[in-house]
Design an enzyme around this catalytic site. Structure first.
Site, PDB file in Angstrom:
ATOM      1  N   SER A  46     -28.566  15.601 -57.954  1.00 40.34           N
ATOM      2  CA  SER A  46     -29.397  15.155 -59.260  1.00 40.34           C
ATOM      3  C   SER A  46     -30.867  15.498 -59.125  1.00 40.34           C
ATOM      4  O   SER A  46     -31.604  15.304 -60.123  1.00 40.34           O
ATOM      5  CB  SER A  46     -29.093  13.769 -59.584  1.00 40.34           C
ATOM      6  OG  SER A  46     -27.683  13.573 -59.504  1.00 40.34           O
ATOM      7  N   HIS A  50     -35.403   8.241 -55.606  1.00 37.15           N
ATOM      8  CA  HIS A  50     -34.713   6.710 -56.238  1.00 37.15           C
ATOM      9  C   HIS A  50     -35.874   5.815 -55.783  1.00 37.15           C
ATOM     10  O   HIS A  50     -36.483   5.700 -54.555  1.00 37.15           O
ATOM     11  CB  HIS A  50     -33.406   6.485 -55.454  1.00 37.15           C
ATOM     12  CG  HIS A  50     -32.475   7.366 -55.910  1.00 37.15           C
ATOM     13  ND1 HIS A  50     -31.553   7.084 -57.141  1.00 37.15           N
ATOM     14  CD2 HIS A  50     -31.603   8.498 -55.282  1.00 37.15           C
ATOM     15  CE1 HIS A  50     -30.824   8.021 -57.229  1.00 37.15           C
ATOM     16  NE2 HIS A  50     -30.669   8.905 -56.380  1.00 37.15           N
TER      17      HIS A  50
END
Length: 485
Positions: A46, A50
């Protein structure tokens, strides 16, 4: 051949460790089974940096997520890799999911995440105008971001090689054996003797471990499928949009990419084969229908390609980063699933410290080149700057990829850099050539010609990616040898 350290695997973890060790007076060899760096999960994920609220407090995942994300701005600036802080929203559509947001916020704060905030429905709809009107709220994390994972991987390895690191591609590890106090790592046709091994083999890390040690963990391949949308869809998405996580992972997300597209996915299905990279009609249907819960008018007519990646799920439930008293010099870096991309630079520092302890310290190189050699970015230049480049090198005046405005000069540069492109997909990952709406339909034949010329190989030997993906067949080349292919 001999090397001080052999790193097995040229994904984001192996490349980050190689780049970190490159500043020391060490001979480092990276061995990769694919024909390019970032050939596994690092090219098919992706691309999210994060925030750090997902991992359980006290785990290596939590520790490396928080420290790794803080390193990204400086790391990407040093290596000329696109990175952008977008912030993320975890969307909730029920009272139960709102309680999940509270739990995620509390967990994140324990982990040290700054600025977490639970937004009400009205605020969410103002920030993301296309979000499902039934949204009840969202957890906002301001320091989440996006990066191009394969470009970072390539940049790390290129800079490492600029500083003396060696790379063997198309070299699956067949065996490792002890030889006195050293190890001998064997690949088809080659072997290397070394005092230290760092196992970064991704979905194959348990198999590499088992060549030297009893089984202490298993890696379970888990496939995730994705859609990539054209740039016209990007105006509709401002943040990384998550749904509430499940036991299988963070779930289907919708996010902008650093190049202006939109990525949608992944699902999560366990597979038996780490090479099971096909997409399925059922899997893609699952991804799209799940994504519509977040953005009901997500434009399917803007899909330009689909793909899948296989991540390494560890039986331990946490990252495995350790050495072994009975196996001096051997280090496992295994089970690095999400947030492995975010954690990579921090994991590299951790491994560096293990090696320092093992070897009683390391000596810095006096000639270390910290920055990557400047990249030509024709697309983003002013007209005057473009004219100056064309004067210096006429190949900048030949646009090969019209979708992404990539020139012949940029493709040639990408081929001849350290860790350079050898395939169509290799060119695509380095230049965006073939990454636009037509997906190489127009520029593909031109890239084949350039690769053939620059690598000195027949056109029928040019591959899309790994072995067996040749694009032209010999008979077609022979029939057209007096004209264009």
């Amino acid at each position: 051949m001999k090397a001080d350290i052999v790193i097995i695997g040229a994904g984001i973890i192996g490349c980050a460790i190689a780049n970190t060790l490159a500043k020391y007076d060490l001979s480092v060899l990276v061995i990769e089974k694919n024909n390019d760096v970032s050939g596994g999960a690092s090219k098919a994920n992706s691309g999210i940096v994060h925030a750090g609220y997902d991992a359980e407090p006290g785990t290596l995942m939590a520790e490396f997520n928080i420290s790794g994300k803080r390193m990204y701005p400086a790391l990407c600036e040093r290596l000329d890799v696109p990175f952008r802080k977008t912030g993320s929203l975890v969307l909730a559509f029920s009272d139960a999911e709102m309680r999940t947001l509270e739990a995620l916020k509390n967990r994140g704060e324990v982990n040290g995440v700054q600025g977490l905030e639970i937004l009400d429905a009205g605020t969410v709809r103002k920030r993301e105008t296309h979000v499902n009107p039934g949204v009840k709220g969202a957890l906002y994390a301001p320091d989440a971001g996006i990066v191009s994972p394969y470009e970072l991987c390539i940049a790390l390895m290129e800079n490492a090689m600029d500083n003396g690191v060696s790379l063997w591609l198309d070299s699956p590890v067949a065996n490792i054996r002890r030889s006195g106090t050293a190890y001998v790592v064997q690949t088809p046709g080659k072997s290397v003797e070394t005092a230290g091994i760092v196992n970064c083999a991704g979905a194959y890390a348990d198999r590499i471990h088992a060549m030297l040690l009893p089984e202490t963990f298993k890696i379970h391949p888990r496939r995730g499928e994705y859609f990539l949308l054209d740039k016209y869809a990007a105006a509709e998405i401002g943040h990384v949009l998550f749904q509430c996580p499940t036991e299988l992972g963070k779930g289907v997300l919708i996010a902008p990419t650093v190049h202006g597209n939109v990525i949608v996915g992944p699902n999560a299905h366990d597979v038996s084969d780490p090479e099971a990279l096909e997409t399925t009609a059922a899997g893609l249907k699952e991804v799209w229908e799940t994504a519509l819960r977040s953005i009901p008018d997500l434009p399917y007519n803007q899909v330009i390609t689909t793909f899948s990646g296989v991540r390494a799920e560890p039986s331990s439930g946490d990252f495995i980063v350790r050495d072994y008293p009975g196996m001096p010099g051997f280090i496992d870096v295994a089970g690095i699933k999400s947030p492995g991309l975010t954690a990579a630079p921090a994991i590299a520092l951790y491994v560096e410290n293990i090696i320092k302890t093992q070897r009683g310290g390391l000596s810095l190189r006096s000639d270390f080149r910290e920055r990557r050699r400047e990249l030509p970015h024709f697309h983003g230049l002013s007209h005057d700057a473009r004219r100056e480049l064309v004067k210096k090198d006429p190949r900048f005046g030949r646009i090969i990829c019209r979708c992404e405005s990539v020139t012949e000069a940029e493709i040639v540069d990408a081929i001849h850099r350290n860790a350079g492109a050898r395939t169509l997909d290799g060119v695509k990952r380095r230049t965006r050539c073939g990454g636009g709406r037509c997906q190489g339909g127009f520029c593909g034949p031109r890239i084949i010609e350039i690769l053939s010329r620059e690598l000195g190989i027949p056109r029928e030997k040019v591959r899309k990616d790994n072995a067996g993906s040749e694009i032209l067949v010999e008979s077609a080349v022979q029939e057209n040898k007096h004209g264009a292919v």
